[in-house]
Design an enzyme around this catalytic site. Structure first.
Site, PDB file in Angstrom:
ATOM      1  N   SER A 187       0.828  -1.206   0.000  1.00  0.00           N
ATOM      2  CA  SER A 187       0.000   0.000   0.000  1.00  0.00           C
ATOM      3  C   SER A 187       0.867   1.262   0.000  1.00  0.00           C
ATOM      4  O   SER A 187       1.643   1.464  -0.925  1.00  0.00           O
ATOM      5  CB  SER A 187      -0.961  -0.037   1.189  1.00  0.00           C
ATOM      6  OG  SER A 187      -1.966   0.941   1.068  1.00  0.00           O
ATOM      7  N   HIS A 228      -7.707  -5.569   0.787  1.00  0.00           N
ATOM      8  CA  HIS A 228      -6.499  -4.754   0.726  1.00  0.00           C
ATOM      9  C   HIS A 228      -5.354  -5.269   1.589  1.00  0.00           C
ATOM     10  O   HIS A 228      -4.191  -5.079   1.238  1.00  0.00           O
ATOM     11  CB  HIS A 228      -6.847  -3.322   1.166  1.00  0.00           C
ATOM     12  CG  HIS A 228      -5.715  -2.356   1.041  1.00  0.00           C
ATOM     13  ND1 HIS A 228      -5.154  -2.018  -0.181  1.00  0.00           N
ATOM     14  CD2 HIS A 228      -5.021  -1.654   1.984  1.00  0.00           C
ATOM     15  CE1 HIS A 228      -4.186  -1.139   0.021  1.00  0.00           C
ATOM     16  NE2 HIS A 228      -4.059  -0.908   1.314  1.00  0.00           N
ATOM     17  N   ASP A 233      -9.921  -5.353  -3.862  1.00  0.00           N
ATOM     18  CA  ASP A 233      -9.275  -4.344  -3.020  1.00  0.00           C
ATOM     19  C   ASP A 233     -10.180  -3.112  -2.931  1.00  0.00           C
ATOM     20  O   ASP A 233     -10.500  -2.490  -3.939  1.00  0.00           O
ATOM     21  CB  ASP A 233      -7.918  -3.967  -3.625  1.00  0.00           C
ATOM     22  CG  ASP A 233      -7.049  -3.159  -2.666  1.00  0.00           C
ATOM     23  OD1 ASP A 233      -7.585  -2.311  -1.940  1.00  0.00           O
ATOM     24  OD2 ASP A 233      -5.825  -3.389  -2.662  1.00  0.00           O
TER      25      ASP A 233
END
Length: 323
Positions: free
Chosen positions: A174, A302, A261
């Site tokens: 991320s 995610h 996600d």
């Protein structure tokens, strides 16, 4: 009723004004470093959540000390009993690959999904160095894009020296994907390219993630709001431009992304993959570029790609071919 509507409208319209006047608010939202979850874990005692791990600190620059956990590969577990930090540092030179884990925003190196991934990588035979950037966890200093990149650079060079020639891989999840590619580009500019880069749930650039946030979407109907966001990001010097970085990066690259996600849309990972493939063709290099997509029905979203089927095998197959 009119007063209520007037209040709501005033509040709605005032948000862009507040952001313009106090751009640091957006910086704090992007890093979310003050949310130091989990609150009741002593980061000096990694053994409370992660076995075969020691805690240490690196002084990056004056006023900045960052906390790092070093988790051993399975081959060193038996030998580690009763050993100190110096022994762990020497163990980095045992020939096993080293993975530098650069986490996302919010929380510390002790968050459960980060710990779970480290356990998988350790069991697969890797040293894992999990860093809390400046301002995160028990690390000192204030976060910035340049600062986080400096932290990753310092740890990479430190690990390269300690590992005595072993493969060192940057793994960015991320927000950490931008840290990873920033650092990799700078390393490449200074000398040999990074041995390998793994990007988990990566974005094209951080501004596109901000614009995709549900709260931001509420304001997109306001004329000029999107331009305001990009203007603020420029003022606070935050871009984390993975799309730009991958145009020049020559390191072997693995992208992991889940189709469901809900933070960084899957199409961003796909776009980065295409950019990296294009850069490989243009430079006429043999650097490996690979992407693994995880189907939406797996529910990995995610932060739970570590639960995906054969994640350990995917990483092993990627890294083994580089050794």
């Amino acid at each position: 009723m009119k007063k209520v509507l007037s209040f709501l409208l005033t509040t709605y319209v005032s948000v862009p004004v507040i952001l313009y006047l106090f751009p640091w608010i957006l910086s704090h939202a992007i890093f979310s470093h003050l949310l130091r979850f989990p609150y009741f874990v002593d980061l000096r005692r990694p053994q409370d959540v992660l076995n075969h791990t020691c805690n240490f600190y690196l002084s990056i620059e004056e006023g900045v000390s960052v906390g790092v956990w070093h988790t051993l590969p399975v081959s060193q577990w038996d030998a580690a009993a009763g050993r100190n930090v110096d022994w762990y540092r020497e163990a980095l030179g045992d020939g096993s690959p080293v993975i530098i884990y650069l986490h996302g925003n919010v929380g510390t190196r002790a968050i459960s999904h980060r710990v779970a991934l480290v356990k998988i990588l350790s069991a697969a035979g890797y040293h894992v160095l999990s860093i809390d950037y400046r301002g995160f966890g028990d690390s000192t200093g204030d976060p910035s894009e340049a600062g986080l990149t400096s932290d990753a650079l310092y740890l990479y060079h430190w690990a390269k020296t300690q590992s005595r020639g072993s493969l060192v891989c940057l793994w960015g999840h991320s927000l950490g994907s931008g840290v990873a590619t920033n650092a990799a580009v700078k390393i490449q500019e200074q000398g040999p390219a990074v041995d390998a880069v793994i990007l988990e749930a990566p974005y094209t650039r951080i501004g596109e993630v901000v614009a995709n946030h549900p709260l931001a979407k509420i304001y997109m109907i306001l004329p000029g709001f999107e331009s305001l966001l990009w203007n603020i990001l420029e003022r606070i010097n935050i871009s984390f431009a993975n799309d730009k970085n991958l145009k020049t990066l020559s390191s072997p690259l693995l992208i992991l992304h889940a189709e469901d996600d809900n933070v960084v849309p899957f199409h961003m990972g796909q776009k980065l993959y295409q950019i990296a493939l294009g850069a490989q063709r243009e430079s006429n290099t043999d650097a490996r570029v690979h992407m693994v997509a995880y189907e939406a029905d797996l529910g990995l979203s995610h932060s739970h790609i570590y639960l995906g089927p054969n994640v350990s095998d995917v990483v092993q197959n990627f890294l083994q071919k580089l050794r």
